[in-house]
Design a protein around this motif. Structure first.
Motif, short mmCIF file in Angstrom:
data_model
loop_
_atom_site.label_atom_id
_atom_site.label_comp_id
_atom_site.label_asym_id
_atom_site.label_seq_id
_atom_site.Cartn_x
_atom_site.Cartn_y
_atom_site.Cartn_z
N ASN A 15 67.98 25.40 89.78
CA ASN A 15 68.51 24.74 88.59
C ASN A 15 69.21 25.72 87.67
OD1 ASN A 15 66.48 26.08 87.20
ND2 ASN A 15 65.25 24.26 86.81
N HIS A 16 69.70 25.22 86.53
CA HIS A 16 70.44 26.06 85.60
C HIS A 16 69.55 27.07 84.88
CE1 HIS A 16 68.88 22.67 83.32
NE2 HIS A 16 69.03 23.36 82.21
N THR A 38 70.45 16.73 89.21
CA THR A 38 70.63 18.08 89.74
C THR A 38 71.98 18.23 90.41
OG1 THR A 38 68.24 18.22 90.15
CG2 THR A 38 69.63 19.81 91.29
N ILE A 81 74.58 25.05 90.41
CA ILE A 81 74.86 25.06 88.97
C ILE A 81 74.40 26.37 88.35
CG2 ILE A 81 72.72 24.02 88.11
CD1 ILE A 81 76.33 23.08 87.06
N ASN A 82 73.42 27.04 88.95
CA ASN A 82 72.95 28.32 88.43
C ASN A 82 74.04 29.38 88.50
OD1 ASN A 82 72.49 28.01 91.31
ND2 ASN A 82 71.48 30.00 91.28
N GLU A 138 70.43 22.19 77.41
CA GLU A 138 69.93 22.75 78.67
C GLU A 138 69.06 21.76 79.44
OE1 GLU A 138 70.73 25.43 80.07
OE2 GLU A 138 71.20 27.02 78.66
N LEU A 191 75.95 17.20 82.92
CA LEU A 191 75.65 18.57 83.31
C LEU A 191 76.95 19.33 83.58
CD1 LEU A 191 73.38 20.57 83.94
CD2 LEU A 191 73.30 19.65 86.26
N ARG A 225 78.89 20.47 80.43
CA ARG A 225 78.41 21.65 79.70
C ARG A 225 79.27 22.88 80.00
NH1 ARG A 225 71.91 21.64 80.83
NH2 ARG A 225 71.47 19.52 80.19
N TYR A 226 79.86 22.90 81.17
CA TYR A 226 80.52 24.11 81.63
C TYR A 226 82.05 23.99 81.70
CZ TYR A 226 75.67 24.84 82.83
OH TYR A 226 74.31 24.95 82.74
N ASP A 261 67.63 29.02 86.67
CA ASP A 261 67.36 29.97 87.75
C ASP A 261 65.99 29.76 88.38
OD1 ASP A 261 69.64 31.39 88.31
OD2 ASP A 261 69.30 32.92 86.80
N LYS A 302 76.91 28.55 86.05
CA LYS A 302 76.57 28.96 84.69
C LYS A 302 76.84 30.45 84.49
CE LYS A 302 72.60 29.03 81.50
NZ LYS A 302 71.18 28.62 81.34
#
Length: 594
Positions: free
Chosen positions: A211-212, A246, A250-251, A78, A300, A303-304, A214, A254
């Motif tokens: 950001n991720h 950043t 991305i929030n 994270e 980043l 991750r998703y 929130d 996710k």
């Protein structure tokens, strides 16, 4: 709360967050034997080298050496600090994080307090801006959103707001109890030459950058009036905001991944492109906010998803810096396809002029990165001119050189042949003379010191003890004078854990960084290194090797003392001790090679 109490809390936190369940919620794990395996999320990993040890509650990558407990995984995955990782896991386990006022933690607590204040300030500023948008005084801002086709529901989803002037935000924040220094440190405000506090995004449409976690960490501002000032402006970098680390939206990416899965992410340049695509139904979209892509942003994204569609504006092919950015994505193991857009148009233009179907048509034509690089090279030359055609062929062959397979190279050569009229055979011959791309510099590894064999023995002994192998449980680690401080730390941890009841490897991460010697020790837990029929014998050999060193040192000291002895009685005593130590040395079983 005192240190011991906080330690108890952390212990319970780890107990209530099963490491397999936690890591499995981020990446797909496959059980093999006693452990769970996956491709490592922290480096480009083609075959699973990332192992999760459920029994001992730690993870370790046998490729890059990344290791840690469940808190360490959250920190690295994270991209948060220790306390933020604790908070994530506490929320997951429905535990309340207690205050910790130990003096040794004062500095960290002060930094956390400062960060929390800035996070709260940014949240309050975002709410203030959002309230402005629907206050009846933001007609120009609402008109702009309507012109761009952004619905009220999407505006709310992204928290879009309005700055009406330069004075009202600072006044609001000060009234909320924030200091002028905090207003400036957050990046929301700046000072005039006269020292007056003003809104740094004054008179702009406001787009919160979240950001991720929130958290609102910055703002983007879009100027609505014609001016010589920059049309778009981001908050300057702060304690909360590092642009290179950043990605905008991305929030929501996710949340989309957790709610419905995510096969791919569309990466655009600006936040308005991201919002327009989201409005049109393309929810897996993020923006780099105009910067050249960085490794942090690539990681980043990874991750998703593993699949990224690059959707920059129509003249993107001529931008060398951005092309290099795409190579960064590839180097991090992402599968990259590039979306061709009409010249002079960005994704937002396509959505507004051609609608969802028009953009989907562009998306359907997305091409692999190497094909796009070839297209980018072609756009630079006039192929009707002989000299420029030759230059194109030379550049195109450097692209083909990087193809991963012979089939791909052949297909690309056929395309170049069709474009230029040069035969495939001629192109293939010229390709053989194209210099290879310079190899990436290899890291310089530290050389093994003079005690290299003993270091290997120490690692094996410590690995077997740390992972509590039955044949190692009676080994007295206090008998070994380890030269490496990390080895002494591991030995001390194992001895303490034995006295308290049982050895669990995950506890060592509270004492040592998860790289360096600890990674070397954990690397030995691969396959059956520690569990094969030969492991116990090899362990005995390693113990013997470690015991030999203090005996050899003792004999050397005795011989030096003998040379200095002045009486025959003193010399006889020393010879007796040398003889005893020599016999002990010979009795050690050192059959196997270490």
């Amino acid at each position: 709360m005192y240190k011991d109490d906080f330690t108890d809390f952390i212990r319970e936190l780890k107990e209530r967050n099963d490491i397999v369940e936690v890591i499995g919620s981020y990446i797909k794990l496959e059980r093999r034997g006693y452990n769970y395996w996956a491709c490592c999320p922290f480096h480009h990993d083609k075959t699973p080298s990332f192992s999760v040890n459920a029994a001992d509650r730690y993870y370790h990558c046998f490729g890059c050496g990344a290791s840690g407990d469940v808190i360490g995984f959250i920190k690295n995955y994270e991209n948060v600090d220790f306390m933020q990782a604790v908070q994530i896991l506490a929320a997951r386990a429905k535990m309340e994080v207690p205050a910790y006022d130990e003096r040794s933690a004062e500095e960290a607590a002060e930094k956390k307090k400062k960060r929390d204040r800035l996070v709260a300030l940014m949240r309050d500023a975002a709410r203030f801006y959002f309230g402005n948008l629907y206050s009846g005084r933001a007609d120009a801002h609402l008109a702009y959103l309507q012109k761009r086709g952004i619905s009220p529901s999407t505006a709310r989803k992204f928290g879009i707001g309005a700055s009406l002037d330069y004075a009202s935000l600072p006044s609001h924040l000060l009234a909320q109890g924030y200091t002028p220094e905090e207003c400036v440190e957050s990046g929301t405000c700046s000072r005039t030459d006269e020292g007056r506090l003003i809104d740094a995004e004054g008179e702009r449409l406001i787009i919160p950058i979240i950001n991720h976690m929130d958290e609102v960490i910055a703002f983007g501002g879009r100027l609505l009036k014609k001016s010589d000032r920059a049309k778009y402006k981001n908050t300057r970098e702060t304690l909360l905001f590092n642009k290179s680390k950043t990605l905008y939206n991305i929030n929501l990416v996710k949340k989309e991944r957790r709610a419905a899965g995510l096969a791919s992410i569309i990466l655009v340049e600006g936040y308005m492109d991201a919002i327009s695509l989201y409005e049109a139904g393309f929810h897996g979209v993020a923006a780099s906010m105009g910067t050249s892509l960085t490794k942090e942003q690539a990681r980043l994204l990874k991750r998703y998803t593993e699949n990224v569609f690059i959707s920059y504006d129509g003249d993107f092919a001529g931008q060398k810096a951005n092309l290099r950015g795409l190579d960064i994505l590839k180097q991090e193991g992402l599968k990259v396809r590039v979306v061709p857009l009409p010249d002079g148009m960005d994704p937002d233009d396509v959505i507004r002029k051609q609608g969802q179907a028009g953009y989907q048509a562009c998306l359907d034509q997305a091409m692999p990165l190497i094909d796009f690089r070839l297209l980018a090279a072609k756009r630079k030359y006039d192929l009707s001119r002989t000299d420029e055609k030759r230059d194109y062929v030379a550049e195109a062959l450097t692209v083909v050189r990087d193809a991963v397979s012979a089939t791909e190279r052949e297909e690309l050569l056929k395309r170049i042949s069709a474009e230029t009229g040069v035969s495939v055979d001629s192109l293939a011959r010229d390709l053989e003379t194209v210099p290879k791309a310079p190899a990436a510099p290899q890291p310089v590894l530290p050389k093994e010191d003079d005690a290299g064999l003993e270091k290997k023995a120490a690692r094996f002994v410590l690995a077997a003890c740390l992972l509590d192998k039955p044949y190692a449980r009676n080994c007295d680690l206090s008998a070994f004078p380890f030269e490496d401080s990390a080895h002494n730390t591991v030995a001390g941890y194992v001895m303490k854990a034995r006295r308290e009841g049982s050895v669990r490897a995950s506890g060592i991460f509270d004492l040592l960084p998860a790289d360096g010697e600890l990674a070397e020790i954990l690397d030995l837990d691969y396959g059956d290194n520690l569990d094969s029929p030969a492991a116990e014998r090899y362990f005995s050999d390693c113990v013997a090797a470690l015991r030999r060193r203090p005996l050899l040192d003792k004999i050397a000291r005795l011989r030096a003392a003998y040379a200095e002895a002045s009486t025959s009685e003193e010399k006889r005593d020393i010879l007796t001790r040398i003889d005893a130590s020599t016999k002990e040395l010979k009795n050690l079983s050192a059959g196997g090679k270490v």
